[in-house]
Design a protein around this motif. Structure first.
Motif, PDB file in Angstrom:
ATOM      1  N   ARG A  85      33.868  -5.529   1.937  1.00 35.88           N
ATOM      2  CA  ARG A  85      33.611  -4.143   1.547  1.00 35.88           C
ATOM      3  C   ARG A  85      34.021  -3.201   2.678  1.00 35.88           C
ATOM      4  O   ARG A  85      34.660  -2.165   2.446  1.00 35.88           O
ATOM      5  CB  ARG A  85      32.121  -3.986   1.233  1.00 35.88           C
ATOM      6  CG  ARG A  85      31.761  -2.657   0.649  1.00 35.88           C
ATOM      7  CD  ARG A  85      30.410  -2.705  -0.009  1.00 35.88           C
ATOM      8  NE  ARG A  85      30.054  -1.378  -0.453  1.00 35.88           N
ATOM      9  CZ  ARG A  85      29.426  -0.497   0.316  1.00 35.88           C
ATOM     10  NH1 ARG A  85      29.098  -0.821   1.537  1.00 35.88           N
ATOM     11  NH2 ARG A  85      29.137   0.706  -0.149  1.00 35.88           N
ATOM     12  N   TYR A  88      37.745  -2.833   2.891  1.00 36.12           N
ATOM     13  CA  TYR A  88      38.290  -2.034   1.785  1.00 36.12           C
ATOM     14  C   TYR A  88      38.066  -0.542   2.043  1.00 36.12           C
ATOM     15  O   TYR A  88      38.976   0.275   1.860  1.00 36.12           O
ATOM     16  CB  TYR A  88      37.646  -2.440   0.456  1.00 36.12           C
ATOM     17  CG  TYR A  88      38.474  -1.991  -0.730  1.00 36.12           C
ATOM     18  CD1 TYR A  88      39.293  -2.881  -1.392  1.00 36.12           C
ATOM     19  CD2 TYR A  88      38.444  -0.669  -1.158  1.00 36.12           C
ATOM     20  CE1 TYR A  88      40.070  -2.482  -2.450  1.00 36.12           C
ATOM     21  CE2 TYR A  88      39.221  -0.260  -2.217  1.00 36.12           C
ATOM     22  CZ  TYR A  88      40.024  -1.168  -2.861  1.00 36.12           C
ATOM     23  OH  TYR A  88      40.804  -0.771  -3.905  1.00 36.12           O
ATOM     24  N   ILE A  89      36.857  -0.202   2.468  1.00 36.40           N
ATOM     25  CA  ILE A  89      36.548   1.208   2.713  1.00 36.40           C
ATOM     26  C   ILE A  89      37.355   1.725   3.896  1.00 36.40           C
ATOM     27  O   ILE A  89      37.802   2.871   3.920  1.00 36.40           O
ATOM     28  CB  ILE A  89      35.026   1.377   2.949  1.00 36.40           C
ATOM     29  CG1 ILE A  89      34.294   1.117   1.639  1.00 36.40           C
ATOM     30  CG2 ILE A  89      34.687   2.765   3.453  1.00 36.40           C
ATOM     31  CD1 ILE A  89      32.817   1.023   1.783  1.00 36.40           C
ATOM     32  N   TYR A 103      38.611  -1.910  -8.230  1.00 34.78           N
ATOM     33  CA  TYR A 103      37.673  -1.300  -7.289  1.00 34.78           C
ATOM     34  C   TYR A 103      38.153   0.055  -6.803  1.00 34.78           C
ATOM     35  O   TYR A 103      37.370   0.842  -6.304  1.00 34.78           O
ATOM     36  CB  TYR A 103      37.468  -2.257  -6.120  1.00 34.78           C
ATOM     37  CG  TYR A 103      36.299  -1.935  -5.229  1.00 34.78           C
ATOM     38  CD1 TYR A 103      35.041  -1.704  -5.766  1.00 34.78           C
ATOM     39  CD2 TYR A 103      36.451  -1.868  -3.854  1.00 34.78           C
ATOM     40  CE1 TYR A 103      33.970  -1.413  -4.950  1.00 34.78           C
ATOM     41  CE2 TYR A 103      35.376  -1.575  -3.030  1.00 34.78           C
ATOM     42  CZ  TYR A 103      34.139  -1.349  -3.594  1.00 34.78           C
ATOM     43  OH  TYR A 103      33.082  -1.059  -2.782  1.00 34.78           O
ATOM     44  N   LYS A 104      39.448   0.358  -6.964  1.00 39.49           N
ATOM     45  CA  LYS A 104      39.946   1.597  -6.356  1.00 39.49           C
ATOM     46  C   LYS A 104      39.447   2.841  -7.082  1.00 39.49           C
ATOM     47  O   LYS A 104      39.356   3.898  -6.459  1.00 39.49           O
ATOM     48  CB  LYS A 104      41.472   1.564  -6.260  1.00 39.49           C
ATOM     49  CG  LYS A 104      42.217   1.807  -7.526  1.00 39.49           C
ATOM     50  CD  LYS A 104      43.697   1.909  -7.253  1.00 39.49           C
ATOM     51  CE  LYS A 104      44.453   1.890  -8.559  1.00 39.49           C
ATOM     52  NZ  LYS A 104      45.075   0.613  -8.869  1.00 39.49           N
ATOM     53  N   GLN A 107      36.180   3.991  -5.394  1.00 37.33           N
ATOM     54  CA  GLN A 107      36.251   4.534  -4.048  1.00 37.33           C
ATOM     55  C   GLN A 107      36.652   5.998  -4.016  1.00 37.33           C
ATOM     56  O   GLN A 107      36.559   6.646  -3.001  1.00 37.33           O
ATOM     57  CB  GLN A 107      37.238   3.710  -3.212  1.00 37.33           C
ATOM     58  CG  GLN A 107      36.674   2.361  -2.827  1.00 37.33           C
ATOM     59  CD  GLN A 107      35.369   2.483  -2.084  1.00 37.33           C
ATOM     60  OE1 GLN A 107      35.247   3.281  -1.171  1.00 37.33           O
ATOM     61  NE2 GLN A 107      34.375   1.723  -2.485  1.00 37.33           N
TER      62      GLN A 107
ATOM     63  N   ASP B 123      31.391  -5.693  -4.107  1.00 35.76           N
ATOM     64  CA  ASP B 123      30.356  -4.672  -4.155  1.00 35.76           C
ATOM     65  C   ASP B 123      29.533  -4.797  -5.431  1.00 35.76           C
ATOM     66  O   ASP B 123      30.015  -5.302  -6.442  1.00 35.76           O
ATOM     67  CB  ASP B 123      31.005  -3.279  -4.085  1.00 35.76           C
ATOM     68  CG  ASP B 123      30.042  -2.262  -3.496  1.00 35.76           C
ATOM     69  OD1 ASP B 123      28.872  -2.624  -3.292  1.00 35.76           O
ATOM     70  OD2 ASP B 123      30.457  -1.125  -3.244  1.00 35.76           O
TER      71      ASP B 123
END
Lengths: 108, 161
Positions: A85, A88-89, A103-104, A107, B123
């Motif tokens: 995580r 990715y962030i 997941y994008k 974000q 997540d």
């Protein structure tokens, strides 16, 4: 007898830890490398610890090794989750042959 | 009640780790367990009654066997992908939905997913799991939800809910 079995467990453990290390070098990006790093720990390090338990039985050392196994499970899974995580962030790119990325949207 | 349950768990863990039953050791363990349970008792399980329902322990044992089996499979899976010369990987992040309600259930499900072949939990947002999958074999949400979560969900539901 128990000595032989424990040595077999040690060998299995070392071999699978080695596979994990090879994976760290060969796989393309952070996310895939973490896959190999977390999974080899389960059979690798845990089987070394289990071999230690077999060698020493229900003594102080053996019990410590046995309790370390569940702790290792929790710690390595949670650490893998935090690393994935976090990277990715932070903005680490996925491998260019990645097929899907749900997941994008989150974000943004 | 919460505090007492946590105290008992920590104290038993202390006894197992130190593995000697002398009076000074017991006192040190009791004090340490007391302090820890006072500090962290607040964020412990919401209803600790579940700790005293024996049928849950039966499902924990069943679950452990399935989990260990999946772990061994995961290791051989990773070894195969790493060692084969062509490296058969097709990674991606997929979104799945769980039916579990409690926080502890979700935590265990996420940990189990990380330990199973080719998947890592990235997540958890409410009841949606974002999972990095090393070999995306289908893009149909129904198929992969069943494939990734289905193995554990039914047992975890019996253990935690």
């Amino acid at each position: 007898m128990s000595n032989t079995i424990s040595i077999i467990f040690f060998i299995i453990g070392v071999v699978f830890d080695l596979f994990g290390c090879i994976g760290l070098i060969r796989l393309p990006d952070v996310y895939n490398r973490l896959q190999s790093a977390t999974k080899s720990v389960t059979l690798g390090t845990c089987s070394i610890l289990f071999g230690l338990f077999i060698k020493y039985g229900f003594s102080a050392i053996g019990m410590k090794a046995l309790i370390a196994i569940p702790l290792l499970f929790f710690v390595s899974t949670v650490a893998a989750h935090a690393l994935v995580r976090g990277s990715y962030i932070f903005g680490t790119k996925l491998w260019d042959k990645t097929v899907i990325d749900d997941y994008k949207d989150v974000q943004k | 009640m919460k505090y007492v349950t946590l105290f008992i768990i920590i104290f038993v863990l202390w006894l197992l780790i130190t593995f000697n039953i002398e009076i000074p050791n017991l006192i040190v363990g009791a004090v340490a367990a007391l302090i820890t349970s006072l500090v962290f008792g607040r964020s412990f399980l919401k209803d600790s009654k579940k700790f005293f329902q024996p049928h849950r322990y039966f499902w924990i044992i069943v679950y452990l066997f399935i989990f260990v089996w999946e772990c061994i499979k995961a290791n051989f899976d990773v070894a195969y992908r790493v060692l084969s010369p062509s490296m058969p990987i097709k990674p991606g992040i997929v979104k799945t939905k769980t039916t579990l309600k409690t926080d502890i259930g979700k935590t265990f499900l996420a940990n189990s997913i990380t330990m199973t072949p080719g998947t890592i939990t990235v997540d958890i947002i409410d009841d949606e799991f974002y999972i990095h999958w090393i070999y995306v074999s289908s893009k149909d949400p129904k198929v992969y939800t069943d494939k990734i979560l289905g193995r554990f969900e039914k047992y975890l539901k019996r253990i935690f809910e």
